[in-house]
Design a protein around this motif. Structure first.
Motif, PDB file in Angstrom:
ATOM      1  N   ASP A 132      55.073 -55.585 -56.996  1.00  0.00           N
ATOM      2  CA  ASP A 132      56.355 -55.827 -56.318  1.00  0.00           C
ATOM      3  C   ASP A 132      57.316 -54.671 -56.551  1.00  0.00           C
ATOM      4  OD1 ASP A 132      55.624 -58.229 -55.178  1.00  0.00           O
ATOM      5  OD2 ASP A 132      56.427 -59.450 -56.817  1.00  0.00           O
ATOM      6  N   GLU A 133      57.396 -54.203 -57.792  1.00  0.00           N
ATOM      7  CA  GLU A 133      58.297 -53.094 -58.104  1.00  0.00           C
ATOM      8  C   GLU A 133      57.885 -51.825 -57.368  1.00  0.00           C
ATOM      9  OE1 GLU A 133      59.884 -53.980 -62.611  1.00  0.00           O
ATOM     10  OE2 GLU A 133      57.823 -53.284 -62.358  1.00  0.00           O
ATOM     11  N   GLU A 134      56.584 -51.609 -57.249  1.00  0.00           N
ATOM     12  CA  GLU A 134      56.095 -50.449 -56.515  1.00  0.00           C
ATOM     13  C   GLU A 134      56.628 -50.461 -55.088  1.00  0.00           C
ATOM     14  OE1 GLU A 134      51.797 -48.354 -55.463  1.00  0.00           O
ATOM     15  OE2 GLU A 134      51.899 -50.510 -55.867  1.00  0.00           O
ATOM     16  N   LYS A 135      56.529 -51.593 -54.428  1.00  0.00           N
ATOM     17  CA  LYS A 135      57.023 -51.705 -53.052  1.00  0.00           C
ATOM     18  C   LYS A 135      58.539 -51.537 -53.003  1.00  0.00           C
ATOM     19  CE  LYS A 135      53.173 -54.591 -51.558  1.00  0.00           C
ATOM     20  NZ  LYS A 135      52.736 -55.938 -51.106  1.00  0.00           N
ATOM     21  N   TRP A 136      59.247 -52.108 -53.966  1.00  0.00           N
ATOM     22  CA  TRP A 136      60.703 -51.949 -53.986  1.00  0.00           C
ATOM     23  C   TRP A 136      61.094 -50.482 -54.114  1.00  0.00           C
ATOM     24  CZ3 TRP A 136      61.230 -56.246 -58.201  1.00  0.00           C
ATOM     25  CH2 TRP A 136      61.088 -57.509 -57.595  1.00  0.00           C
ATOM     26  N   CYS A 137      60.353 -49.731 -54.928  1.00  0.00           N
ATOM     27  CA  CYS A 137      60.674 -48.312 -55.115  1.00  0.00           C
ATOM     28  C   CYS A 137      60.596 -47.561 -53.788  1.00  0.00           C
ATOM     29  CB  CYS A 137      59.723 -47.687 -56.128  1.00  0.00           C
ATOM     30  SG  CYS A 137      60.027 -48.155 -57.843  1.00  0.00           S
ATOM     31  N   PHE A 138      59.535 -47.788 -53.035  1.00  0.00           N
ATOM     32  CA  PHE A 138      59.390 -47.096 -51.754  1.00  0.00           C
ATOM     33  C   PHE A 138      60.391 -47.613 -50.725  1.00  0.00           C
ATOM     34  CE2 PHE A 138      55.447 -45.905 -53.759  1.00  0.00           C
ATOM     35  CZ  PHE A 138      55.229 -44.623 -53.297  1.00  0.00           C
ATOM     36  N   GLN A 139      60.631 -48.895 -50.722  1.00  0.00           N
ATOM     37  CA  GLN A 139      61.595 -49.459 -49.781  1.00  0.00           C
ATOM     38  C   GLN A 139      63.010 -48.976 -50.082  1.00  0.00           C
ATOM     39  OE1 GLN A 139      60.857 -53.634 -50.350  1.00  0.00           O
ATOM     40  NE2 GLN A 139      58.863 -53.565 -49.300  1.00  0.00           N
ATOM     41  N   ALA A 140      63.336 -48.787 -51.362  1.00  0.00           N
ATOM     42  CA  ALA A 140      64.682 -48.376 -51.768  1.00  0.00           C
ATOM     43  C   ALA A 140      64.951 -46.905 -51.510  1.00  0.00           C
ATOM     44  CB  ALA A 140      64.899 -48.684 -53.246  1.00  0.00           C
ATOM     45  N   ALA A 141      63.900 -46.116 -51.359  1.00  0.00           N
ATOM     46  CA  ALA A 141      64.047 -44.656 -51.255  1.00  0.00           C
ATOM     47  C   ALA A 141      64.508 -44.230 -49.865  1.00  0.00           C
ATOM     48  CB  ALA A 141      62.723 -43.980 -51.589  1.00  0.00           C
ATOM     49  N   ASP A 142      65.279 -43.150 -49.842  1.00  0.00           N
ATOM     50  CA  ASP A 142      65.588 -42.460 -48.589  1.00  0.00           C
ATOM     51  C   ASP A 142      64.530 -41.408 -48.295  1.00  0.00           C
ATOM     52  OD1 ASP A 142      68.322 -43.513 -47.752  1.00  0.00           O
ATOM     53  OD2 ASP A 142      68.701 -42.938 -49.829  1.00  0.00           O
ATOM     54  N   ALA A 143      64.022 -40.783 -49.340  1.00  0.00           N
ATOM     55  CA  ALA A 143      62.978 -39.771 -49.199  1.00  0.00           C
ATOM     56  C   ALA A 143      62.057 -39.854 -50.413  1.00  0.00           C
ATOM     57  CB  ALA A 143      63.574 -38.368 -49.088  1.00  0.00           C
ATOM     58  N   VAL A 144      60.824 -39.419 -50.218  1.00  0.00           N
ATOM     59  CA  VAL A 144      59.828 -39.419 -51.295  1.00  0.00           C
ATOM     60  C   VAL A 144      59.453 -37.975 -51.598  1.00  0.00           C
ATOM     61  CG1 VAL A 144      57.528 -40.172 -52.000  1.00  0.00           C
ATOM     62  CG2 VAL A 144      58.964 -41.685 -50.606  1.00  0.00           C
ATOM     63  N   LEU A 145      59.464 -37.624 -52.889  1.00  0.00           N
ATOM     64  CA  LEU A 145      59.148 -36.259 -53.322  1.00  0.00           C
ATOM     65  C   LEU A 145      57.689 -36.164 -53.745  1.00  0.00           C
ATOM     66  CD1 LEU A 145      62.260 -35.424 -55.559  1.00  0.00           C
ATOM     67  CD2 LEU A 145      61.996 -35.152 -53.083  1.00  0.00           C
ATOM     68  N   LEU A 146      57.016 -35.128 -53.240  1.00  0.00           N
ATOM     69  CA  LEU A 146      55.657 -34.813 -53.672  1.00  0.00           C
ATOM     70  C   LEU A 146      55.612 -33.334 -54.052  1.00  0.00           C
ATOM     71  CD1 LEU A 146      55.338 -37.042 -51.133  1.00  0.00           C
ATOM     72  CD2 LEU A 146      52.963 -36.807 -51.833  1.00  0.00           C
ATOM     73  N   PRO A 147      56.197 -32.977 -55.189  1.00  0.00           N
ATOM     74  CA  PRO A 147      56.278 -31.567 -55.598  1.00  0.00           C
ATOM     75  C   PRO A 147      55.032 -31.093 -56.334  1.00  0.00           C
ATOM     76  CG  PRO A 147      57.506 -32.910 -57.135  1.00  0.00           C
ATOM     77  CD  PRO A 147      56.927 -33.865 -56.118  1.00  0.00           C
ATOM     78  N   TYR A 148      53.852 -31.435 -55.817  1.00  0.00           N
ATOM     79  CA  TYR A 148      52.603 -31.192 -56.517  1.00  0.00           C
ATOM     80  C   TYR A 148      52.324 -29.699 -56.701  1.00  0.00           C
ATOM     81  CZ  TYR A 148      51.522 -36.113 -55.474  1.00  0.00           C
ATOM     82  OH  TYR A 148      51.536 -37.480 -55.378  1.00  0.00           O
ATOM     83  N   ILE A 149      51.644 -29.388 -57.795  1.00  0.00           N
ATOM     84  CA  ILE A 149      51.271 -28.008 -58.124  1.00  0.00           C
ATOM     85  C   ILE A 149      49.752 -27.938 -58.273  1.00  0.00           C
ATOM     86  CG2 ILE A 149      51.521 -26.141 -59.798  1.00  0.00           C
ATOM     87  CD1 ILE A 149      54.219 -27.404 -60.612  1.00  0.00           C
TER      88      ILE A 149
END
Length: 247
Positions: A132-149
Motif C-alpha cells: 500500500d505504501e509503495e502505491k501511495w509513494c507513486f501516487q503522491a509524486a509529481d515526478a519520479v527520479l531514476l538517476p541510475y549510474i
C-alpha cells in the motif's frame, strides 16, 4: 561474445527472450535464423490513484512538488546524485525529495540527506515499504527520479512510474534513458551529473498543467503497450502457441 555467437549459430536456444528492443534488432540482423523474441517488462496494475489521498496517508503537504526516489539507495541507483541535486536547488524552491525503501545510508551521504531533511526538503522512509505504501509513494509524486549510474537493464521503478502516469527524470544512459526518450515520458540528464539533474528538476517545475497532461498520457500509453497482457502474449508467441481470446 565469441561463446554467445557459437550458442546462437549452433541452435543451442529453443527460445531467447530479450527486454531490450534495440539490442534485439541488432541480433536479429546478425542471426536471422535465431529464435529471438522481445519480452516487454510488464507495468503493474493498480498504481493510479488520488494524489491528495496518498499524500495524506504519507503526511506530505499538498502544495509541495514531490520527487520520488524509490528503492535501494545503492551507488548504482544514484541516490547521492539526487541528494546533491536537491542541495543545489534555490532555497525558495518548493521541491520535496521522497526517499522510500531500505537505504544504505552512512558517512557523507547520510549527512547530506539529513541536511535536506532538516531543511524540510526531504522525507525518508528508510525501511521496508508495504504494498500500500509503495502505491501511495507513486501516487503522491509529481515526478519520479531514476538517476541510475551504469545501469544496463530495465527498471521496475520505471514501470511503476508509467503505471501511475508520472513524469520521469532519468539518466541518459542505456535502456532506461532510451525508453524515456523514445516514449516521451519526461526528460533525461547526463548520468552522474548532479548539476544536470538539478537543471532537469527546475525545467520540470516550469511545465504548466497542459504540458504535464501530455507527459501523463504518454506514460499511460507506455503502460498499455508494456502491459501484463503484452508480456503474456510475448511468452505464448515465443512458444509458438496461439493467444487465447481472453488475453
Amino acid at each position: 561474445m565469441r561463446g554467445f555467437d557459437r550458442l546462437l549459430r549452433d541452435d543451442f536456444f529453443a527460445q531467447l527472450l530479450m527486454l531490450d528492443q534495440s539490442l534485439l534488432e541488432g541480433l536479429r540482423h546478425n542471426y536471422p535464423k535465431a529464435p529471438l523474441f522481445f519480452l516487454p517488462d510488464p507495468c503493474p496494475d493498480g498504481f493510479g490513484g488520488d494524489c491528495a489521498e496518498a499524500r495524506k496517508e504519507l503526511g506530505i503537504f499538498a502544495d509541495r512538488k514531490v520527487l520520488l526516489f524509490f528503492g535501494v539507495g545503492s551507488r548504482r541507483k544514484g541516490l547521492g546524485v539526487a541528494v546533491d541535486a536537491m542541495l543545489s536547488l534555490p532555497a525558495e524552491s518548493n521541491f520535496l525529495l521522497l526517499v522510500a525503501g531500505r537505504q544504505q545510508l552512512k558517512g557523507d551521504l547520510k549527512h547530506r540527506l539529513d541536511m535536506l531533511v532538516g531543511r524540510g526538503s526531504a522525507q525518508v522512509l528508510n525501511r521496508y515499504v508495504s504494498s500500500d505504501e509503495e502505491k501511495w509513494c507513486f501516487q503522491a509524486a509529481d515526478a519520479v527520479l531514476l538517476p541510475y549510474i551504469n545501469h544496463f537493464g530495465t527498471s521496475g521503478v520505471l514501470s511503476r512510474a508509467a503505471s501511475a502516469g508520472k513524469y520521469i527524470i532519468a539518466s541518459d544512459e542505456q535502456l532506461v534513458g532510451r525508453l524515456v526518450r523514445k516514449h516521451g515520458m519526461g526528460s533525461v540528464f547526463a548520468s552522474g551529473d548532479a548539476k544536470a539533474l538539478a537543471d532537469a528538476i527546475i525545467a520540470f517545475g516550469r511545465h504548466d498543467e497542459a504540458a504535464l497532461i501530455v507527459f501523463r498520457d504518454r506514460a499511460a500509453g507506455y503502460a498499455r503497450e508494456f502491459s501484463r497482457s503484452a508480456f503474456r502474449e510475448a511468452i505464448l508467441r515465443s512458444l509458438g502457441l496461439g493467444i487465447p481470446r481472453s488475453v
